[in-house]
Structure formats: C-alpha cells, structure tokens
Design an enzyme around this catalytic site. Structure first.
Site, PDB file in Angstrom:
ATOM      1  N   GLY A 106       0.835  -1.206   0.000  1.00 37.10           N
ATOM      2  CA  GLY A 106       0.000   0.000   0.000  1.00 37.10           C
ATOM      3  C   GLY A 106       0.869   1.254   0.000  1.00 37.10           C
ATOM      4  O   GLY A 106       1.917   1.281   0.648  1.00 37.10           O
ATOM      5  N   ARG A 164      13.312  10.119  -2.626  1.00 32.72           N
ATOM      6  CA  ARG A 164      14.197  11.274  -2.878  1.00 32.72           C
ATOM      7  C   ARG A 164      15.510  11.130  -2.107  1.00 32.72           C
ATOM      8  O   ARG A 164      16.603  11.348  -2.642  1.00 32.72           O
ATOM      9  CB  ARG A 164      13.451  12.548  -2.454  1.00 32.72           C
ATOM     10  CG  ARG A 164      14.242  13.832  -2.548  1.00 32.72           C
ATOM     11  CD  ARG A 164      13.285  14.973  -2.190  1.00 32.72           C
ATOM     12  NE  ARG A 164      13.944  16.260  -2.144  1.00 32.72           N
ATOM     13  CZ  ARG A 164      14.490  16.790  -1.052  1.00 32.72           C
ATOM     14  NH1 ARG A 164      14.485  16.098   0.082  1.00 32.72           N
ATOM     15  NH2 ARG A 164      15.046  17.979  -1.098  1.00 32.72           N
ATOM     16  N   ARG A 208       0.623  -4.664  -6.066  1.00 30.44           N
ATOM     17  CA  ARG A 208       0.845  -5.962  -5.440  1.00 30.44           C
ATOM     18  C   ARG A 208       1.073  -6.950  -6.585  1.00 30.44           C
ATOM     19  O   ARG A 208       0.490  -6.804  -7.652  1.00 30.44           O
ATOM     20  CB  ARG A 208      -0.344  -6.315  -4.553  1.00 30.44           C
ATOM     21  CG  ARG A 208      -0.437  -5.292  -3.387  1.00 30.44           C
ATOM     22  CD  ARG A 208      -1.388  -5.680  -2.288  1.00 30.44           C
ATOM     23  NE  ARG A 208      -1.158  -4.826  -1.112  1.00 30.44           N
ATOM     24  CZ  ARG A 208      -1.980  -3.861  -0.715  1.00 30.44           C
ATOM     25  NH1 ARG A 208      -3.076  -3.593  -1.365  1.00 30.44           N
ATOM     26  NH2 ARG A 208      -1.692  -3.150   0.371  1.00 30.44           N
ATOM     27  N   ASP A 235       6.084  -5.803   5.550  1.00 30.01           N
ATOM     28  CA  ASP A 235       6.646  -7.151   5.730  1.00 30.01           C
ATOM     29  C   ASP A 235       6.592  -7.996   4.463  1.00 30.01           C
ATOM     30  O   ASP A 235       7.539  -8.725   4.158  1.00 30.01           O
ATOM     31  CB  ASP A 235       5.869  -7.893   6.831  1.00 30.01           C
ATOM     32  CG  ASP A 235       6.252  -7.400   8.210  1.00 30.01           C
ATOM     33  OD1 ASP A 235       7.238  -6.646   8.312  1.00 30.01           O
ATOM     34  OD2 ASP A 235       5.556  -7.770   9.164  1.00 30.01           O
ATOM     35  N   SER A 288       6.631  -7.031   1.375  1.00 29.56           N
ATOM     36  CA  SER A 288       7.658  -6.552   0.439  1.00 29.56           C
ATOM     37  C   SER A 288       9.049  -7.029   0.868  1.00 29.56           C
ATOM     38  O   SER A 288       9.882  -7.363   0.026  1.00 29.56           O
ATOM     39  CB  SER A 288       7.629  -5.024   0.385  1.00 29.56           C
ATOM     40  OG  SER A 288       6.328  -4.585   0.077  1.00 29.56           O
ATOM     41  N   THR A 333       4.379   2.175   5.485  1.00 31.35           N
ATOM     42  CA  THR A 333       2.968   1.787   5.601  1.00 31.35           C
ATOM     43  C   THR A 333       2.302   2.689   6.631  1.00 31.35           C
ATOM     44  O   THR A 333       2.919   3.047   7.631  1.00 31.35           O
ATOM     45  CB  THR A 333       2.792   0.314   6.030  1.00 31.35           C
ATOM     46  OG1 THR A 333       1.413   0.115   6.393  1.00 31.35           O
ATOM     47  CG2 THR A 333       3.651  -0.073   7.219  1.00 31.35           C
ATOM     48  N   ASP A 336       0.022   1.747   8.531  1.00 31.03           N
ATOM     49  CA  ASP A 336      -0.517   0.928   9.632  1.00 31.03           C
ATOM     50  C   ASP A 336       0.378   0.853  10.868  1.00 31.03           C
ATOM     51  O   ASP A 336      -0.075   0.444  11.931  1.00 31.03           O
ATOM     52  CB  ASP A 336      -0.766  -0.512   9.147  1.00 31.03           C
ATOM     53  CG  ASP A 336      -1.704  -0.567   7.955  1.00 31.03           C
ATOM     54  OD1 ASP A 336      -2.502   0.370   7.795  1.00 31.03           O
ATOM     55  OD2 ASP A 336      -1.619  -1.541   7.184  1.00 31.03           O
ATOM     56  N   ASP A 356       2.480  -1.332  11.448  1.00 33.84           N
ATOM     57  CA  ASP A 356       2.411  -2.732  11.907  1.00 33.84           C
ATOM     58  C   ASP A 356       3.687  -3.504  11.593  1.00 33.84           C
ATOM     59  O   ASP A 356       3.648  -4.722  11.412  1.00 33.84           O
ATOM     60  CB  ASP A 356       1.191  -3.428  11.275  1.00 33.84           C
ATOM     61  CG  ASP A 356       1.253  -3.439   9.746  1.00 33.84           C
ATOM     62  OD1 ASP A 356       2.134  -2.770   9.167  1.00 33.84           O
ATOM     63  OD2 ASP A 356       0.412  -4.104   9.124  1.00 33.84           O
ATOM     64  N   ARG A 375      -5.395  -2.252   8.960  1.00 34.10           N
ATOM     65  CA  ARG A 375      -5.407  -3.695   8.679  1.00 34.10           C
ATOM     66  C   ARG A 375      -5.674  -4.458   9.978  1.00 34.10           C
ATOM     67  O   ARG A 375      -6.725  -4.256  10.564  1.00 34.10           O
ATOM     68  CB  ARG A 375      -4.092  -4.138   8.036  1.00 34.10           C
ATOM     69  CG  ARG A 375      -4.269  -5.354   7.117  1.00 34.10           C
ATOM     70  CD  ARG A 375      -2.946  -5.843   6.575  1.00 34.10           C
ATOM     71  NE  ARG A 375      -2.403  -4.959   5.578  1.00 34.10           N
ATOM     72  CZ  ARG A 375      -2.300  -5.259   4.294  1.00 34.10           C
ATOM     73  NH1 ARG A 375      -2.722  -6.411   3.871  1.00 34.10           N
ATOM     74  NH2 ARG A 375      -1.775  -4.402   3.435  1.00 34.10           N
ATOM     75  N   GLU A 395     -10.075  -0.935  11.790  1.00 29.41           N
ATOM     76  CA  GLU A 395     -10.439  -1.733  10.612  1.00 29.41           C
ATOM     77  C   GLU A 395     -10.451  -3.242  10.920  1.00 29.41           C
ATOM     78  O   GLU A 395     -11.315  -3.976  10.436  1.00 29.41           O
ATOM     79  CB  GLU A 395      -9.418  -1.438   9.503  1.00 29.41           C
ATOM     80  CG  GLU A 395      -9.650  -2.186   8.224  1.00 29.41           C
ATOM     81  CD  GLU A 395      -8.515  -1.967   7.216  1.00 29.41           C
ATOM     82  OE1 GLU A 395      -7.498  -1.334   7.556  1.00 29.41           O
ATOM     83  OE2 GLU A 395      -8.656  -2.443   6.087  1.00 29.41           O
ATOM     84  N   ARG A 422     -24.576   7.255  13.498  1.00 29.74           N
ATOM     85  CA  ARG A 422     -24.107   7.154  12.109  1.00 29.74           C
ATOM     86  C   ARG A 422     -22.751   6.454  12.080  1.00 29.74           C
ATOM     87  O   ARG A 422     -21.929   6.661  12.978  1.00 29.74           O
ATOM     88  CB  ARG A 422     -23.921   8.548  11.496  1.00 29.74           C
ATOM     89  CG  ARG A 422     -25.174   9.372  11.397  1.00 29.74           C
ATOM     90  CD  ARG A 422     -26.081   8.858  10.265  1.00 29.74           C
ATOM     91  NE  ARG A 422     -27.227   9.724  10.078  1.00 29.74           N
ATOM     92  CZ  ARG A 422     -28.366   9.647  10.768  1.00 29.74           C
ATOM     93  NH1 ARG A 422     -28.501   8.741  11.715  1.00 29.74           N
ATOM     94  NH2 ARG A 422     -29.362  10.470  10.512  1.00 29.74           N
TER      95      ARG A 422
END
Ligand code: ADP
Ligand code: F6P
Length: 436
Positions: free
Chosen positions: A15, A25, A76, A107, A109, A129, A131, A133, A175, A227, A248
């Site tokens: 992602g 850069r 991916r 991870d 990758s 990422t 996340d 994580d 995730r 999530e 909502r």
C-alpha cells in the site's frame, strides 16, 4: 568476497503511504552523492518483472518531497510470491545491471526482497505503511500523516455529531493493527475505541458507557473502530437500537492514505532513506531500517521478520481513563432531598464510594450545607441506593422533593454547587455533577 555495488534500484511496494516520495528522494540523492548509479523501478515487483525501470538523476526527485502517494507507483504482485517469479526477478536485476535493491514497503515486500537476497541481490528494507504494523520499528513512514488526516476528519465529524446529539462510529484503517485507532481515539477525545488487539464486550465497553456518561450530561459520542474489528455499520445499528441514540457510521477509508506528508514523515523518511544507502555503502546488506524512539536502527531481515510488537498498554489505559467511564474511573454525583432529612450525595471513583450528607443550616435558610460526614460505604449497597435515587430523579426529571415539604422548594441548586466547590474534592470536577 561480495560483489561491489555500483547500481542501486529503488522501488515502492504494498500500500502507498505519505512520505514514500521523501524516502525515494533521500535514497536517490544520497546514492548519487555517494557515486552510485540509481535506477527507479515502477509498480513494485510487477515493474521489476516487466522491466519498467528508468535511470534517476537529481532532477528525477525534484519537487516531490511534499507530494503524497509515490512517484514510482506501487502494486501488489502475485507472481512474485512464486519461485518462478522470484527467479525471474533476480534475472531481471542482473539484466538491468541492478546490484542491490532498496525496497520501501511492509513485511510482505521484505519477504519478496529476501528472496532476491537469497539469489544474490542484496536488499535494504524501509518501513513504508500507514498501519505502523512492522515489528522491528516503532514508527513507519506514512503513519503520522495518516493519523493526522484521520484526526482532522474526526474533528469535523465531532462538530456535526455534537450539533445533533448523535453518536458517530468511525472506522479507521490499520489492517489487523490498532495503532492508528488507539492514537486517534486519544487525540480526538473519543468515548471508546475498539482494537483488534483487545477483546471487547459491546455491552460493557460501549452501551453501558454511553448510558452512564449520558447521566453525567453527555449527549454526543464518538466511538473509534479499528479496521481489524470492522462491522462499523452493524455496531452503529446496535448502538442506535439499544440506546435510542441516533447513530451514524463513517468509514474513513483510503482518504487516510493520501495527502501531503507531515514534517515528521518527511524528516524520518529522509533519514531512513539516507541510512539505507549508507548501509549498502558499508557492505551491511539484507537489513531492515527502523526507529526506536528518535534513533535510527537496523536489523537483519530474518530477525526483523521474526520480531513481534504489541500495542502500548499504558496508552490503552490513558485512553480508557480519560474517556468518561462510570464505576471505573470517573466520579458522579446523585442526591435526593427529602423532607426534614439530609440529602445524600454519592461520589464514585474507581474502587470507592464516598458519601456526604447535605444538611440545611436552618429550617428556613435557603443555603444548604455540605458536610463531609462519612467515609466509604459498601459498594453494592451504594449502587442499589443510587439506582433508587436515579429512578426517582428520572421520574420527576428534577430534584426530588416531597410534595408535603414546601419549605424545600427554595432549595438553591447554584448555592449548593458553590458549597460543593468549597469542599476540597480532589477527584470531583463540577461538570461531572448530574444536574437534575
Ligand atoms: P506490504 O509490503 O505492505 O506488507 P503486501 O503484503 O501486499 O504488502 O506485499 C507486497 C508485495 O510483496 C506482494 O504483492 C508480493 O509481490 C510481495 N510479497 C509478499 N509476500 C511475499 C512472500 N512471502 N514472498 C515473496 N514475495 C512476497
Ligand atoms: O496497509 C495499508 C492499508 O491501507 C491497510 O490499512 C488496509 O487494510 C489496506 O492497506 C487496504 O488495501 P487496498 O489499498 O488494497 O484496499
């Protein structure tokens, strides 16, 4: 003797995350500065297999530090998970003259890059990422920007949630990890957060909290859902059905992946990109770069992929403590006034119930006096008494007084509050007082 590295390839994979451009850069500029030839590979391992590569110079990375996304694109690549794909990837690197690879991703990758390392192409991984994580680092590129984006959205939701006396259930990305959720819950002042790392009970952690905090005068609620928990719409439906509060659900989604990176993401991405090339220059291959506090660290890829990390329990406690939580962490006040009798006042803290009597100075005096007469009472007994009082208060929607006791009609709420303020409470703030 290792082959000397002359050409470094760089790719982004998995992602995308804000700050990936700053990392690209830094890798390219540091590489050029140190005399390496730099090759950009587009669309992750897909681009490598398809030969989507181009030589990068100083100008290739001009004007990208403030841009979200990744100029190298990302994708991916299922083929790369196969042995044939990995063999082809290593052959492609040789064909393109790529001696080593810097992979910016997560991870998955790194696992791909490790396969290339097994085939003689050294790698360095940078954590990219939103996340957060990745176990070997406390911080990942894009995490800070994503949290700030989510926070900005939740602040906007709070405005409308408050205006309508509603509950908002907000799902944030991550995730299977709750880092974004926990941090934005604290920063947005959410009433509750549901994390994949912590078991939760709908009744105890959401419904009871809403009802109890309602009694302290609170009328709008923000609930953050990670999530990894998901089901935000169902959670919102259940809250509405069981509390009657208009609710909502908002799933923030991919908006959290975009936008201009924050200063923190730009600086850390730049430092990590620089570090990656320094490691290759020093012959320190097959390592993952991370951060421990403010320090740059790096670990062998095998070790990095074995590591685990967990959500900070202190932050979880911070979150729970400062969101209002009846019977656990907050104080609440109930009182009744009856003819000729002292009013009772209960003050709940985590483990104790303090009670006070409120006595009138004189029969006709308007001012009531608070006396700290007693200490703790037995919890169950006090809870029972509070339930009785609550029923009376809810039924009358006002301070209860006996119809036969007209002298108590001059009971002055504001005067009582002034008296209460004068008492040296250390753990009671007046907004937690139930005003009836
Ligand atoms: P992330 O890098 O953010 O964890 P993914 O798990 O989607 O994202 O992995 C990115 C890419 O890395 C995959 O599309 C695939 O090409 C490659 N990859 C993932 N896992 C492996 C694996 N076990 N072996 C080889 N390549 C992998
Ligand atoms: O890993 C980043 C992330 O945004 C996760 O938070 C989320 O679960 C996933 O990627 C979404 O992936 P995709 O972009 O394929 O929908």
């Amino acid at each position: 003797m290792e082959k000397q590295i002359k050409t470094i390839g760089v790719l982004t994979s998995g992602g995308d995350a804000p700050g990936m451009n700053a990392a690209v850069r830094a890798v390219v500029r540091t590489g050029l500065h140190k005399g390496f030839r730099m090759i950009g590979i587009q669309r992750g391992y897909n681009g490598l297999l398809n030969g989507e590569c181009f030589e990068m110079n100083l100008r290739s990375v001009s004007n990208i530090i403030s841009a979200g996304g990744t100029i190298l694109y990302t994708a991916r690549c299922l083929e790369f998970k196969t042995k044939e794909g990995q063999d082809k990837g290593a052959a492609k690197c040789r064909e393109l003259g790529i001696d080593a690879l810097v992979v910016i991703g997560g991870d998955g990758s790194y696992r791909g890059a490790r396969e290339l390392a097994h085939r003689g192409i050294p790698m360095i991984g940078l954590p990219g990422t939103i996340d957060n994580d990745i176990a070997c680092t406390e911080y990942t590129i894009g995490y800070d920007t994503a949290m700030n984006t989510a926070l900005e959205m939740i602040d906007k939701l709070r405005d409308t949630t408050q205006s309508h006396d509603r509950c908002s259930v907000v799902e944030v990305m991550g995730r299977n990890a709750g880092y974004i959720a926990l941090n934005v819950a604290i920063a947005s002042g959410a009433m509750a957060v549901l994390l994949p790392e912590k078991e939760f009970d709908m009744q105890r952690d959401i419904l009871d909290k809403i009802v109890e905090t309602q009694r302290t005068g609170k009328r709008h609620f923000i609930v953050i859902v990670a999530e990894g928990i998901g089901h935000s719409q169902e959670i919102a439906n259940e809250i509405q059905a069981r509390t009657g509060i208009d609710t909502r659900a908002t799933i923030l989604g991919h908006v959290q992946r975009g936008g201009s990176p924050t200063l923190r993401d730009r600086v850390n991405a730049s430092a990590m990109g620089y570090h990656a090339v320094c490691l290759l220059e020093q012959g320190k291959y097959n390592r993952i770069v991370g951060m421990k506090g403010e320090e740059l660290v790096d670990y062998p890829v095998d070790e990095a992929l074995e590591m685990t990390k967990s959500i900070d329990p202190v932050l979880v406690d911070v979150c729970n403590t400062i969101s209002i939580c009846f019977f656990e962490h907050s104080a609440e006040l109930y009182f009744s006034v009856k003819r000729g009798k002292a009013a009772l006042l209960f003050l709940f803290t985590k483990n104790t119930v303090l009670w006070y009597t409120i006595a009138r100075e004189s029969r006709r005096g308007a001012l009531s006096r608070v006396r700290q007469e007693s200490g703790t009472v037995e919890l169950e007994q006090a809870k029972k008494r509070v339930e009785e009082l609550r029923a009376v208060i809810e039924k009358n929607n006002r301070l209860y007084y006996d119809q036969d006791a007209p002298e108590l009609e001059d009971f002055e709420y504001d005067a009582l509050m002034r008296e209460l303020k004068a008492v040296s409470y250390t753990h009671l703030t007046l907004p937690t007082i139930l005003r009836v």
